[in-house]
Write a protein that holds these residues in place. Structure first.
Motif, PDB file in Angstrom:
ATOM      1  N   ASP A 133      -5.600  -0.588   1.544  1.00  0.00           N
ATOM      2  CA  ASP A 133      -6.090  -1.471   0.483  1.00  0.00           C
ATOM      3  C   ASP A 133      -5.775  -2.929   0.823  1.00  0.00           C
ATOM      4  O   ASP A 133      -6.469  -3.835   0.402  1.00  0.00           O
ATOM      5  CB  ASP A 133      -5.451  -1.121  -0.859  1.00  0.00           C
ATOM      6  N   PRO A 191     -11.019   6.438   0.323  1.00  0.00           N
ATOM      7  CA  PRO A 191     -10.625   6.329  -1.080  1.00  0.00           C
ATOM      8  C   PRO A 191     -11.839   6.364  -2.008  1.00  0.00           C
ATOM      9  O   PRO A 191     -12.853   5.709  -1.764  1.00  0.00           O
ATOM     10  CB  PRO A 191      -9.925   4.970  -1.146  1.00  0.00           C
ATOM     11  N   ASP A 245       0.850  -1.181   0.000  1.00  0.00           N
ATOM     12  CA  ASP A 245       0.000   0.000   0.000  1.00  0.00           C
ATOM     13  C   ASP A 245       0.895   1.244   0.000  1.00  0.00           C
ATOM     14  O   ASP A 245       2.111   1.134   0.029  1.00  0.00           O
ATOM     15  CB  ASP A 245      -0.923  -0.008   1.221  1.00  0.00           C
ATOM     16  N   ALA A 299      -3.848   4.713   2.507  1.00  0.00           N
ATOM     17  CA  ALA A 299      -5.080   3.914   2.526  1.00  0.00           C
ATOM     18  C   ALA A 299      -4.739   2.490   2.937  1.00  0.00           C
ATOM     19  O   ALA A 299      -3.581   2.070   2.860  1.00  0.00           O
ATOM     20  CB  ALA A 299      -5.751   3.923   1.157  1.00  0.00           C
ATOM     21  N   PHE A 314      -7.763   4.838  -7.426  1.00  0.00           N
ATOM     22  CA  PHE A 314      -8.377   5.517  -6.292  1.00  0.00           C
ATOM     23  C   PHE A 314      -7.759   6.884  -6.079  1.00  0.00           C
ATOM     24  O   PHE A 314      -6.609   7.125  -6.446  1.00  0.00           O
ATOM     25  CB  PHE A 314      -8.248   4.677  -5.019  1.00  0.00           C
ATOM     26  N   TYR A 315      -8.543   7.749  -5.450  1.00  0.00           N
ATOM     27  CA  TYR A 315      -8.135   9.111  -5.100  1.00  0.00           C
ATOM     28  C   TYR A 315      -8.487   9.348  -3.631  1.00  0.00           C
ATOM     29  O   TYR A 315      -9.538   8.911  -3.154  1.00  0.00           O
ATOM     30  CB  TYR A 315      -8.884  10.123  -5.973  1.00  0.00           C
ATOM     31  N   ALA A 316      -7.611  10.061  -2.918  1.00  0.00           N
ATOM     32  CA  ALA A 316      -7.918  10.510  -1.557  1.00  0.00           C
ATOM     33  C   ALA A 316      -7.243  11.856  -1.342  1.00  0.00           C
ATOM     34  O   ALA A 316      -6.275  12.203  -2.024  1.00  0.00           O
ATOM     35  CB  ALA A 316      -7.442   9.497  -0.525  1.00  0.00           C
TER      36      ALA A 316
END
Length: 177
Positions: free
Chosen positions: A78, A129, A60, A76, A115-117
């Motif tokens: 994941d 995310p 990650d 994140a 993904f975006y955060a």
């Protein structure tokens, strides 16, 4: 546990790149092939995002502000366990208000794709995310750019025999798309 991945180092030049100071280790157990993303925060401090190897082999992402006191923070959870390098590093852009915008790829069984955060506290905490792109079209290679409240995500997808460039925009600093 055997040593996984590689170590991440940095060196600083104070004379425009003519010379550099000593290498300084930032982290052990980083993914050995994934690209590293870097941006400057509003105070002129570099911030780095990379794929970190957690535990036995979870790959990650982590973020670190290179101010000499910050510690790496997980972007994140994941929990993508893979005994290989994915060759998909993250992307980072930092807005003038200090908001970190991060985009990445994961192959995690529970939620594969892009993904975006965002973080409004210098990477200490990230938003949940947000998935983007079409995982069925092999969406990959995400990029992110923030200019004021305008944030853009760009990525590549495959459509039959053609590659397509996709873009998604936010006009409120990444709060909605």
């Amino acid at each position: 546990i055997p040593y996984r991945g590689a170590a991440l180092y940095h060196a600083v030049s104070r004379d425009g790149g003519a010379s550099f100071g000593a290498n300084t280790k930032l982290a052990d157990h980083t993914c050995e092939c994934c690209r590293v993303a870097m941006a400057m925060d509003p105070a002129g401090v570099p911030v780095v995002v990379w794929r970190q190897v957690y535990g036995k082999n979870v790959r990650d992402h982590a973020v670190l502000r290179l101010d000499g006191t910050s510690q790496p923070q997980r972007v994140a959870h994941d929990n993508w366990e893979i005994d290989a390098c994915p060759h998909h590093g993250p992307a980072l852009s930092i807005a003038a208000d200090g908001t970190y915008h991060v985009a990445w790829f994961t192959g995690a069984a529970t939620r594969p794709g892009l993904f975006y955060a965002r973080s409004t506290d210098a990477g200490q905490n990230f938003s949940a995310p947000l998935a983007f792109g079409n995982a069925q079209a092999q969406a990959g290679r995400p990029q992110v750019l923030s200019l004021g409240d305008n944030v853009s995500l760009a990525w590549k997808e495959l459509g039959g025999r053609n590659a397509m460039l996709r873009v998604q925009r936010s006009q409120d600093g990444g709060r909605s798309w």
